[in-house]
Design a protein around this motif. Structure first.
Motif, PDB file in Angstrom:
ATOM      1  N   ASP A 148      -5.931  -1.846  -7.797  1.00 16.58           N
ATOM      2  CA  ASP A 148      -4.849  -2.427  -8.584  1.00 16.58           C
ATOM      3  C   ASP A 148      -4.477  -3.796  -8.011  1.00 16.58           C
ATOM      4  O   ASP A 148      -3.861  -3.896  -6.954  1.00 16.58           O
ATOM      5  CB  ASP A 148      -3.642  -1.487  -8.553  1.00 16.58           C
ATOM      6  CG  ASP A 148      -2.561  -1.881  -9.534  1.00 16.58           C
ATOM      7  OD1 ASP A 148      -2.542  -3.046  -9.974  1.00 16.58           O
ATOM      8  OD2 ASP A 148      -1.718  -1.017  -9.854  1.00 16.58           O
ATOM      9  N   GLU A 149      -4.841  -4.851  -8.715  1.00 18.81           N
ATOM     10  CA  GLU A 149      -4.643  -6.221  -8.231  1.00 18.81           C
ATOM     11  C   GLU A 149      -3.260  -6.793  -8.546  1.00 18.81           C
ATOM     12  O   GLU A 149      -2.957  -7.932  -8.195  1.00 18.81           O
ATOM     13  CB  GLU A 149      -5.725  -7.146  -8.796  1.00 18.81           C
ATOM     14  CG  GLU A 149      -7.120  -6.827  -8.275  1.00 18.81           C
ATOM     15  CD  GLU A 149      -7.230  -6.979  -6.750  1.00 18.81           C
ATOM     16  OE1 GLU A 149      -6.612  -7.904  -6.188  1.00 18.81           O
ATOM     17  OE2 GLU A 149      -7.930  -6.145  -6.138  1.00 18.81           O
ATOM     18  N   ARG A 150      -2.407  -6.015  -9.183  1.00 17.85           N
ATOM     19  CA  ARG A 150      -1.062  -6.506  -9.516  1.00 17.85           C
ATOM     20  C   ARG A 150      -0.184  -6.561  -8.263  1.00 17.85           C
ATOM     21  O   ARG A 150      -0.421  -5.828  -7.306  1.00 17.85           O
ATOM     22  CB  ARG A 150      -0.395  -5.576 -10.537  1.00 17.85           C
ATOM     23  CG  ARG A 150      -1.084  -5.553 -11.880  1.00 17.85           C
ATOM     24  CD  ARG A 150      -0.427  -4.564 -12.797  1.00 17.85           C
ATOM     25  NE  ARG A 150      -0.598  -3.200 -12.255  1.00 17.85           N
ATOM     26  CZ  ARG A 150       0.137  -2.159 -12.611  1.00 17.85           C
ATOM     27  NH1 ARG A 150       1.097  -2.297 -13.510  1.00 17.85           N
ATOM     28  NH2 ARG A 150      -0.087  -0.970 -12.082  1.00 17.85           N
ATOM     29  N   PRO A 151       0.858  -7.388  -8.282  1.00 16.29           N
ATOM     30  CA  PRO A 151       1.825  -7.351  -7.180  1.00 16.29           C
ATOM     31  C   PRO A 151       2.621  -6.044  -7.250  1.00 16.29           C
ATOM     32  O   PRO A 151       2.638  -5.385  -8.295  1.00 16.29           O
ATOM     33  CB  PRO A 151       2.726  -8.555  -7.441  1.00 16.29           C
ATOM     34  CG  PRO A 151       2.577  -8.843  -8.892  1.00 16.29           C
ATOM     35  CD  PRO A 151       1.201  -8.386  -9.289  1.00 16.29           C
ATOM     36  N   LEU A 152       3.264  -5.673  -6.153  1.00 14.40           N
ATOM     37  CA  LEU A 152       4.082  -4.461  -6.159  1.00 14.40           C
ATOM     38  C   LEU A 152       5.105  -4.503  -7.276  1.00 14.40           C
ATOM     39  O   LEU A 152       5.247  -3.565  -8.049  1.00 14.40           O
ATOM     40  CB  LEU A 152       4.830  -4.312  -4.828  1.00 14.40           C
ATOM     41  CG  LEU A 152       4.018  -3.919  -3.625  1.00 14.40           C
ATOM     42  CD1 LEU A 152       4.848  -4.011  -2.370  1.00 14.40           C
ATOM     43  CD2 LEU A 152       3.477  -2.514  -3.814  1.00 14.40           C
ATOM     44  N   ASP A 153       5.843  -5.601  -7.325  1.00 11.75           N
ATOM     45  CA  ASP A 153       6.892  -5.773  -8.328  1.00 11.75           C
ATOM     46  C   ASP A 153       6.847  -7.221  -8.795  1.00 11.75           C
ATOM     47  O   ASP A 153       7.161  -8.127  -8.023  1.00 11.75           O
ATOM     48  CB  ASP A 153       8.245  -5.441  -7.699  1.00 11.75           C
ATOM     49  CG  ASP A 153       9.392  -5.438  -8.693  1.00 11.75           C
ATOM     50  OD1 ASP A 153       9.251  -6.015  -9.793  1.00 11.75           O
ATOM     51  OD2 ASP A 153      10.444  -4.861  -8.363  1.00 11.75           O
ATOM     52  N   PRO A 154       6.447  -7.470 -10.027  1.00 11.91           N
ATOM     53  CA  PRO A 154       6.307  -8.854 -10.494  1.00 11.91           C
ATOM     54  C   PRO A 154       7.616  -9.643 -10.492  1.00 11.91           C
ATOM     55  O   PRO A 154       7.602 -10.868 -10.481  1.00 11.91           O
ATOM     56  CB  PRO A 154       5.749  -8.714 -11.911  1.00 11.91           C
ATOM     57  CG  PRO A 154       5.898  -7.297 -12.283  1.00 11.91           C
ATOM     58  CD  PRO A 154       6.080  -6.492 -11.044  1.00 11.91           C
ATOM     59  N   ASP A 155       8.755  -8.950 -10.480  1.00 12.89           N
ATOM     60  CA  ASP A 155      10.054  -9.626 -10.501  1.00 12.89           C
ATOM     61  C   ASP A 155      10.640  -9.834  -9.112  1.00 12.89           C
ATOM     62  O   ASP A 155      11.783 -10.260  -8.977  1.00 12.89           O
ATOM     63  CB  ASP A 155      11.047  -8.832 -11.355  1.00 12.89           C
ATOM     64  CG  ASP A 155      10.596  -8.722 -12.796  1.00 12.89           C
ATOM     65  OD1 ASP A 155      10.025  -9.702 -13.304  1.00 12.89           O
ATOM     66  OD2 ASP A 155      10.807  -7.660 -13.408  1.00 12.89           O
ATOM     67  N   CYS A 156       9.878  -9.522  -8.079  1.00 12.00           N
ATOM     68  CA  CYS A 156      10.367  -9.610  -6.701  1.00 12.00           C
ATOM     69  C   CYS A 156       9.802 -10.853  -6.029  1.00 12.00           C
ATOM     70  O   CYS A 156       8.656 -11.221  -6.249  1.00 12.00           O
ATOM     71  CB  CYS A 156       9.948  -8.353  -5.931  1.00 12.00           C
ATOM     72  SG  CYS A 156      10.475  -8.341  -4.211  1.00 12.00           S
ATOM     73  N   GLY A 157      10.606 -11.488  -5.182  1.00 12.74           N
ATOM     74  CA  GLY A 157      10.165 -12.689  -4.495  1.00 12.74           C
ATOM     75  C   GLY A 157       9.861 -12.479  -3.023  1.00 12.74           C
ATOM     76  O   GLY A 157       9.728 -13.446  -2.287  1.00 12.74           O
TER      77      GLY A 157
END
Length: 135
Positions: free
Chosen positions: A31-40
């Motif tokens: 899974d190449e997505r970030p953990l949480d796309p809304d997190c910085g």
């Protein structure tokens, strides 16, 4: 002042705005997505779920560090959201959303509304004494 974000991070449990991720699960292997796309946080900006999965499964010390940074950022953001909801008078709606996202049940009770805090310290103390039946 809570150990929850760090302890869960060490065990591969990560909190996101979409729900809980157990990064050790095989589903995150590619899974190449970030953990949480809304997190910085550094983990979400720099590494994928697959890489964090690999670090965790390999026992790399970087994994719990990144996971802890992420969980702490999540909790800081969550508390900021709750403070804003209290100020806006939308805490019940925010609590329901948080429970649905986390997979839990919405809080039940006679009254989950929160009155805006008074700026008078004496009034705050007297109202807290009235609210505490043991006190």
């Amino acid at each position: 002042d809570c150990v929850l974000p760090a302890r869960n991070a060490r065990h591969g449990v990560l909190f996101t705005r979409q729900g809980v991720i157990r990064i050790k699960n095989a589903r995150y292997k590619e899974d190449e997505r970030p953990l949480d796309p809304d997190c910085g946080c550094p983990a979400c900006r720099r590494v994928s779920r697959a890489f964090l999965h690999h670090l965790t499964r390999a026992g790399e010390l970087t994994a719990p560090v990144l996971a802890t940074l992420h969980n702490l950022r999540f909790y800081l953001d969550f508390m900021a959201d709750l403070r804003q909801a209290i100020q806006l008078g939308t805490l019940p709606q925010r609590a329901n959303l948080a429970c649905r996202t986390a997979g839990g049940d919405a809080p039940e009770g006679p009254d989950v509304r929160v009155r805006p805090a008074s700026s008078d310290p004496l009034e705050q103390r007297s109202s807290s004494r009235q609210a505490d039946p043991a006190g």
